[in-house]
Design a protein around this motif. Structure first.
Motif, mmCIF file in Angstrom:
data_model
loop_
_atom_site.group_PDB
_atom_site.id
_atom_site.type_symbol
_atom_site.label_atom_id
_atom_site.label_comp_id
_atom_site.label_asym_id
_atom_site.label_seq_id
_atom_site.Cartn_x
_atom_site.Cartn_y
_atom_site.Cartn_z
ATOM 1 N N TRP A 226 16.571 15.045 -26.396
ATOM 2 C CA TRP A 226 16.200 15.398 -27.858
ATOM 3 C C TRP A 226 16.881 14.234 -28.732
ATOM 4 N N MET A 227 17.864 13.874 -28.175
ATOM 5 C CA MET A 227 18.816 12.945 -28.950
ATOM 6 C C MET A 227 18.182 11.360 -28.872
ATOM 7 N N TYR A 228 17.546 11.190 -27.814
ATOM 8 C CA TYR A 228 16.913 9.616 -27.519
ATOM 9 C C TYR A 228 15.514 9.885 -28.247
ATOM 10 N N ALA A 229 15.006 11.039 -28.724
ATOM 11 C CA ALA A 229 13.810 10.971 -29.229
ATOM 12 C C ALA A 229 13.875 11.122 -30.891
ATOM 13 N N SER A 230 14.838 11.381 -31.244
ATOM 14 C CA SER A 230 15.543 11.621 -32.608
ATOM 15 C C SER A 230 15.765 10.453 -33.682
ATOM 16 N N GLY A 231 15.883 9.027 -33.022
ATOM 17 C CA GLY A 231 16.440 8.060 -33.725
ATOM 18 C C GLY A 231 17.725 8.175 -34.262
ATOM 19 N N VAL A 232 18.397 8.460 -33.240
ATOM 20 C CA VAL A 232 19.641 8.452 -33.473
ATOM 21 C C VAL A 232 20.271 6.886 -33.642
ATOM 22 N N MET A 233 19.699 6.223 -32.795
ATOM 23 C CA MET A 233 20.162 4.677 -32.421
ATOM 24 C C MET A 233 19.313 3.704 -32.808
ATOM 25 N N PHE A 234 18.126 4.396 -33.545
ATOM 26 C CA PHE A 234 17.004 3.387 -33.721
ATOM 27 C C PHE A 234 16.022 3.983 -34.953
ATOM 28 N N PRO A 246 -1.056 6.806 -30.958
ATOM 29 C CA PRO A 246 -1.671 7.470 -32.297
ATOM 30 C C PRO A 246 -0.560 7.732 -33.174
ATOM 31 N N GLY A 247 -0.911 7.401 -34.630
ATOM 32 C CA GLY A 247 0.047 7.662 -35.635
ATOM 33 C C GLY A 247 0.783 8.901 -35.690
ATOM 34 N N TRP A 248 0.079 10.039 -35.303
ATOM 35 C CA TRP A 248 0.587 11.539 -35.221
ATOM 36 C C TRP A 248 1.913 11.699 -34.442
ATOM 37 N N ILE A 249 1.990 10.779 -33.391
ATOM 38 C CA ILE A 249 3.320 10.472 -32.571
ATOM 39 C C ILE A 249 4.406 10.386 -33.401
ATOM 40 N N THR A 250 4.220 9.060 -34.204
ATOM 41 C CA THR A 250 5.601 8.928 -35.000
ATOM 42 C C THR A 250 5.757 10.070 -36.052
ATOM 43 N N ASP A 251 4.815 10.679 -36.465
ATOM 44 C CA ASP A 251 5.002 11.743 -37.375
ATOM 45 C C ASP A 251 5.784 12.954 -36.575
ATOM 46 N N VAL A 252 5.403 13.098 -35.797
ATOM 47 C CA VAL A 252 5.829 14.246 -34.837
ATOM 48 C C VAL A 252 7.523 14.193 -34.653
ATOM 49 N N LEU A 253 7.628 12.875 -34.227
ATOM 50 C CA LEU A 253 9.089 12.561 -34.089
ATOM 51 C C LEU A 253 9.936 12.550 -35.241
ATOM 52 N N GLN A 254 9.312 11.749 -36.249
ATOM 53 C CA GLN A 254 10.107 11.714 -37.566
ATOM 54 C C GLN A 254 10.351 13.396 -38.130
ATOM 55 N N TRP A 255 9.401 14.403 -37.917
ATOM 56 C CA TRP A 255 9.518 15.598 -38.582
ATOM 57 C C TRP A 255 10.375 16.474 -37.612
ATOM 58 N N ASN A 256 10.715 16.120 -36.406
ATOM 59 C CA ASN A 256 11.584 16.969 -35.688
ATOM 60 C C ASN A 256 12.897 17.082 -36.263
ATOM 61 N N ALA A 258 16.039 17.488 -35.761
ATOM 62 C CA ALA A 258 17.311 16.628 -35.804
ATOM 63 C C ALA A 258 17.136 15.319 -36.631
ATOM 64 N N ALA A 259 15.957 14.759 -36.456
ATOM 65 C CA ALA A 259 15.706 13.272 -37.195
ATOM 66 C C ALA A 259 15.558 13.618 -38.636
ATOM 67 N N ILE A 260 15.308 14.728 -38.868
ATOM 68 C CA ILE A 260 15.163 15.168 -40.711
ATOM 69 C C ILE A 260 16.503 15.487 -41.256
ATOM 70 N N TYR A 261 17.301 15.864 -40.508
ATOM 71 C CA TYR A 261 18.717 16.258 -40.948
ATOM 72 C C TYR A 261 19.468 14.943 -41.235
ATOM 73 N N MET A 262 19.321 14.196 -40.145
ATOM 74 C CA MET A 262 20.025 12.741 -39.973
ATOM 75 C C MET A 262 19.471 11.693 -41.217
ATOM 76 N N ASP A 263 18.270 11.712 -41.404
ATOM 77 C CA ASP A 263 17.787 10.823 -42.402
ATOM 78 C C ASP A 263 18.104 11.469 -43.555
ATOM 79 N N LEU A 264 18.423 12.595 -43.970
ATOM 80 C CA LEU A 264 18.804 13.206 -45.351
ATOM 81 C C LEU A 264 20.387 12.642 -45.425
ATOM 82 N N VAL A 265 21.148 12.824 -44.592
ATOM 83 C CA VAL A 265 22.333 12.465 -44.761
ATOM 84 C C VAL A 265 22.397 10.926 -45.182
ATOM 85 N N ARG A 266 21.818 10.156 -44.157
ATOM 86 C CA ARG A 266 21.592 8.763 -44.414
ATOM 87 C C ARG A 266 21.052 8.379 -45.623
#
Length: 311
Positions: A226-234, A246-256, A258-266
């Motif tokens: 989950w961590m590797y798929a959530s954009g912790v390092m990239f 497909p573009g929906w893969i990027t959307d799904v990864l960004q909307w997971n 863990a990624a949502i809460y990291m992005d908000l704090v960043r």
């Protein structure tokens, strides 16, 4: 009732019991008995938890204090552990694998450290939740209290640990040119929603772990994936930009979540990490994940309340 015996005496027999022929359920209803540890109604359960809010807070503080009591550096490990992880990730992903693509070089370190700290908050809450019941069977079997107190106290413990780590995070932000301003106030709703989400996950995995102890051995692998798929390092969009996916893969990864809460704090803390890095409707997704996990997790855990610690 009486009858004559063989020697001419009279023996008196006991009258029939008024309870004769009644089932166990009928007897319990007649004398007002209830099943020990029976599950209360959902609203009563919430009331019981509120009545024990001081226990939940005290238990979380005690666990936090005892966590590193045997280590010489003591509570410093609360901050040192995620910092060391961030240093390893910076060397492997930032320097060797070029994961800094799409992130300005002057904000990559704050980007990475924030991701590690925020994801560790969720990761630790889940791992603690898995063992919340199975690791405290003595307490569960000895005392009567709403069992949700345990996973909630562990999630609260991880929130307190994150708040200690935030002091170091602020220093790192300032060292790289991001100074406190009004946008930092967004940290409060972001972490509040993440705490609600984490609590829901802790409740779900507490119930699952109470019957499947081996789940505690499996969860680190799931959480690492989950961590590797959530954009912790990239940056997820930058990393997938040159892929023919497909573009929906990027959307799904960004909307997971863990990624949502990291992005908000960043977004709240890092100058230069503007709204262009955020997916659309980010706050709506943050609220939705929190309510979904919190509500489903609470009801799912409550459904098995009377089975915890038995068998």
């Amino acid at each position: 009732m009486s009858e004559t015996t063989h020697d001419g005496g009279v023996a008196v027999s006991a009258p029939p019991s008024p309870d004769e022929g009644l089932t166990a359920a009928q007897l319990a209803a007649k004398y007002g008995l209830a099943v020990s540890g029976a599950r209360p109604s959902l609203f009563e359960y919430v009331r019981q938890l509120w009545d024990r809010r001081h226990f939940i807070l005290a238990f979380s503080r005690a666990k936090l204090t005892a966590q590193y009591s045997q280590a010489k550096l003591g509570q410093l490990w609360q901050v040192a552990t995620p910092l060391l992880n961030a240093a390893v990730y910076f060397f492997i992903f930032g320097m060797l694998l070029g994961a800094r693509e799409g992130i300005p070089s002057d904000i990559y370190v704050p980007f990475l450290v924030t991701g590690v700290f925020v994801f560790t908050f969720t990761q630790s809450s889940v791992l603690a939740g898995v063992r919340a019941i199975s690791g405290n069977l003595g307490l569960v079997r000895a005392l009567h209290f709403p069992r949700a107190s345990l996973p909630l106290s562990f999630a609260l413990q991880q929130l307190q640990q994150l708040l200690y780590s935030m002091v170091v995070l602020v220093v790192i932000m300032m060292a790289f040119g991001s100074f406190p301003d009004l946008s930092w106030l967004l940290i409060v709703p972001a972490l509040t929603l993440q705490f609600l989400f984490n609590s829901g996950l802790a409740l779900i995995f507490a119930r699952m772990g109470s019957k499947t102890p081996d789940l505690a051995q499996l969860m680190p692998f799931i959480l690492r994936t989950w961590m590797y798929a959530s954009g912790v390092m990239f940056s997820i969009p930058a990393m997938l930009a040159d892929k023919n996916w497909p573009g929906w893969i990027t959307d799904v990864l960004q909307w997971n979540p863990a990624a949502i809460y990291m992005d908000l704090v960043r977004f709240a803390m890092i100058d230069g990490y503007d709204s262009s890095f955020l997916p659309e409707h980010v706050w709506a997704f943050a609220l939705g994940w929190a309510l979904l996990a919190g509500g489903v997790g609470f009801v799912y855990f409550w459904k098995a309340e009377e089975r915890y610690g038995r068998g």
